[in-house]
Write a protein that holds these residues in place. Sequence first.
Motif, PDB file in Angstrom:
ATOM      1  N   MET A 195       0.838  -1.192   0.000  1.00 20.07           N
ATOM      2  CA  MET A 195       0.000   0.000   0.000  1.00 20.07           C
ATOM      3  C   MET A 195       0.877   1.249   0.000  1.00 20.07           C
ATOM      4  O   MET A 195       1.773   1.403   0.827  1.00 20.07           O
ATOM      5  CB  MET A 195      -0.916  -0.002   1.220  1.00 20.07           C
ATOM      6  CG  MET A 195      -2.041   1.005   1.154  1.00 20.07           C
ATOM      7  SD  MET A 195      -3.219   0.761   2.511  1.00 20.07           S
ATOM      8  CE  MET A 195      -4.415   2.041   2.128  1.00 20.07           C
ATOM      9  N   HIS A 196       0.599   2.132  -0.954  1.00 19.03           N
ATOM     10  CA  HIS A 196       1.372   3.366  -1.072  1.00 19.03           C
ATOM     11  C   HIS A 196       0.438   4.432  -1.637  1.00 19.03           C
ATOM     12  O   HIS A 196       0.395   4.679  -2.840  1.00 19.03           O
ATOM     13  CB  HIS A 196       2.573   3.158  -1.999  1.00 19.03           C
ATOM     14  CG  HIS A 196       3.508   4.329  -2.066  1.00 19.03           C
ATOM     15  ND1 HIS A 196       4.803   4.270  -1.622  1.00 19.03           N
ATOM     16  CD2 HIS A 196       3.326   5.589  -2.520  1.00 19.03           C
ATOM     17  CE1 HIS A 196       5.385   5.443  -1.816  1.00 19.03           C
ATOM     18  NE2 HIS A 196       4.504   6.267  -2.365  1.00 19.03           N
ATOM     19  N   HIS A 215       4.630  -3.569  -6.949  1.00 18.83           N
ATOM     20  CA  HIS A 215       3.280  -3.152  -7.304  1.00 18.83           C
ATOM     21  C   HIS A 215       2.710  -2.271  -6.195  1.00 18.83           C
ATOM     22  O   HIS A 215       2.516  -2.727  -5.064  1.00 18.83           O
ATOM     23  CB  HIS A 215       2.376  -4.369  -7.507  1.00 18.83           C
ATOM     24  CG  HIS A 215       2.863  -5.317  -8.560  1.00 18.83           C
ATOM     25  ND1 HIS A 215       2.642  -5.118  -9.903  1.00 18.83           N
ATOM     26  CD2 HIS A 215       3.576  -6.472  -8.460  1.00 18.83           C
ATOM     27  CE1 HIS A 215       3.184  -6.110 -10.597  1.00 18.83           C
ATOM     28  NE2 HIS A 215       3.756  -6.941  -9.744  1.00 18.83           N
ATOM     29  N   LEU A 216       2.440  -1.012  -6.512  1.00 20.18           N
ATOM     30  CA  LEU A 216       1.911  -0.083  -5.529  1.00 20.18           C
ATOM     31  C   LEU A 216       0.387  -0.076  -5.577  1.00 20.18           C
ATOM     32  O   LEU A 216      -0.211   0.107  -6.644  1.00 20.18           O
ATOM     33  CB  LEU A 216       2.441   1.326  -5.784  1.00 20.18           C
ATOM     34  CG  LEU A 216       3.969   1.492  -5.797  1.00 20.18           C
ATOM     35  CD1 LEU A 216       4.334   2.958  -5.987  1.00 20.18           C
ATOM     36  CD2 LEU A 216       4.584   0.947  -4.519  1.00 20.18           C
ATOM     37  N   LEU A 217      -0.238  -0.265  -4.429  1.00 19.21           N
ATOM     38  CA  LEU A 217      -1.688  -0.189  -4.301  1.00 19.21           C
ATOM     39  C   LEU A 217      -1.992   1.228  -3.833  1.00 19.21           C
ATOM     40  O   LEU A 217      -1.824   1.567  -2.664  1.00 19.21           O
ATOM     41  CB  LEU A 217      -2.187  -1.233  -3.299  1.00 19.21           C
ATOM     42  CG  LEU A 217      -1.765  -2.682  -3.619  1.00 19.21           C
ATOM     43  CD1 LEU A 217      -2.105  -3.613  -2.460  1.00 19.21           C
ATOM     44  CD2 LEU A 217      -2.418  -3.161  -4.909  1.00 19.21           C
ATOM     45  N   THR A 218      -2.400   2.055  -4.773  1.00 17.46           N
ATOM     46  CA  THR A 218      -2.447   3.496  -4.517  1.00 17.46           C
ATOM     47  C   THR A 218      -3.783   4.002  -3.996  1.00 17.46           C
ATOM     48  O   THR A 218      -3.902   5.178  -3.674  1.00 17.46           O
ATOM     49  CB  THR A 218      -2.099   4.265  -5.802  1.00 17.46           C
ATOM     50  OG1 THR A 218      -3.022   3.888  -6.841  1.00 17.46           O
ATOM     51  CG2 THR A 218      -0.685   3.928  -6.253  1.00 17.46           C
ATOM     52  N   GLN A 222      -8.138  -0.338  -4.578  1.00 19.92           N
ATOM     53  CA  GLN A 222      -7.167  -1.279  -5.132  1.00 19.92           C
ATOM     54  C   GLN A 222      -6.713  -2.280  -4.078  1.00 19.92           C
ATOM     55  O   GLN A 222      -6.578  -3.483  -4.354  1.00 19.92           O
ATOM     56  CB  GLN A 222      -5.950  -0.527  -5.681  1.00 19.92           C
ATOM     57  CG  GLN A 222      -6.167   0.143  -7.019  1.00 19.92           C
ATOM     58  CD  GLN A 222      -4.875   0.750  -7.541  1.00 19.92           C
ATOM     59  OE1 GLN A 222      -3.858   0.804  -6.840  1.00 19.92           O
ATOM     60  NE2 GLN A 222      -4.900   1.227  -8.774  1.00 19.92           N
ATOM     61  N   THR A 223      -6.497  -1.791  -2.873  1.00 22.31           N
ATOM     62  CA  THR A 223      -6.044  -2.666  -1.800  1.00 22.31           C
ATOM     63  C   THR A 223      -7.093  -3.715  -1.460  1.00 22.31           C
ATOM     64  O   THR A 223      -6.779  -4.907  -1.313  1.00 22.31           O
ATOM     65  CB  THR A 223      -5.712  -1.838  -0.540  1.00 22.31           C
ATOM     66  OG1 THR A 223      -4.733  -0.844  -0.872  1.00 22.31           O
ATOM     67  CG2 THR A 223      -5.168  -2.720   0.574  1.00 22.31           C
ATOM     68  N   THR A 267      -1.881  -6.427   3.725  1.00 17.03           N
ATOM     69  CA  THR A 267      -0.777  -6.151   2.820  1.00 17.03           C
ATOM     70  C   THR A 267       0.354  -5.611   3.682  1.00 17.03           C
ATOM     71  O   THR A 267       0.106  -5.088   4.778  1.00 17.03           O
ATOM     72  CB  THR A 267      -1.171  -5.121   1.742  1.00 17.03           C
ATOM     73  OG1 THR A 267      -1.594  -3.906   2.382  1.00 17.03           O
ATOM     74  CG2 THR A 267      -2.283  -5.665   0.866  1.00 17.03           C
ATOM     75  N   PRO A 268       1.602  -5.741   3.239  1.00 16.79           N
ATOM     76  CA  PRO A 268       2.052  -6.191   1.926  1.00 16.79           C
ATOM     77  C   PRO A 268       1.994  -7.713   1.791  1.00 16.79           C
ATOM     78  O   PRO A 268       1.881  -8.424   2.791  1.00 16.79           O
ATOM     79  CB  PRO A 268       3.502  -5.712   1.878  1.00 16.79           C
ATOM     80  CG  PRO A 268       3.927  -5.790   3.326  1.00 16.79           C
ATOM     81  CD  PRO A 268       2.723  -5.357   4.119  1.00 16.79           C
TER      82      PRO A 268
END
Length: 243
Positions: free
Chosen positions: A10-11, A37-40, A44-45, A57-58
């Motif tokens: 998660m980012h 892979h960034l979950l923005t 998405q997360t 996550t991660p």
Amino acid sequence: MAKHAELYRMHTQYHICPYGLKSRALLRRENFEIDDHLLTTREQTEKFKSEYDVETTPQTFINGERVGGYSELKAYFGKTKEKDSDTSYRPVIAIFSMAFLMAVALLARPVMEPGLLLLVELFVALSMCALAIQKLKDPEGFSFQFITYDLLGMRYPRYAYAYAFLEAFAGIGMLAMLPAWLVSPPAAFIGVVGAVSVFKAVYIDKRELKCACVGGDSNVPLGVISLTENLMMVAMAIWVWFR
């Protein structure tokens, strides 16, 4: 053949997962090529967690197989994690070690006439030592909070541990009046990087975070307090260099 891993973490604009940063750093130390892979977004997360039937996550995948989160990744590489129930003397060691070094530094310090400048110098140096103690009591907890906003810590999570020791060294060095070339550079470095990081996170990115300046269990909002700590170190580094 290059080792390959896929990391989903998660980012978002307001939250950067510290466990994701730690996982990425661990994979790099193990010489893995990483598809990061960034979950923005929260959507998405949640979609990712539903798709892979995971709760957090991660998540790391190696050779197509899911390893799991940060704790599972450490176990995969044979790195044990200290349990909360394990006896630890780290806080006691940190407090008494720093107190001893502060006493030695004050004994080694040349006698100076009392005055406002001396008061300010001692106040800043002792404050740095006290803040370093808070970090050294629980370096792991401090690092998880610190790397969510420090620009260098995000890239190299182990810098969080170095930061705590460098702050302690600078504080002790200022108390003992060690040579400026030895004390000023580390104090200025961590102070400048810290000030820029806090300013960016709070005033540019508008992120609401907790300040790690007094350790990892702090509920103090990131902002003027942490910024002041870092600017104080920069100012002290300049003063030591030119006094």
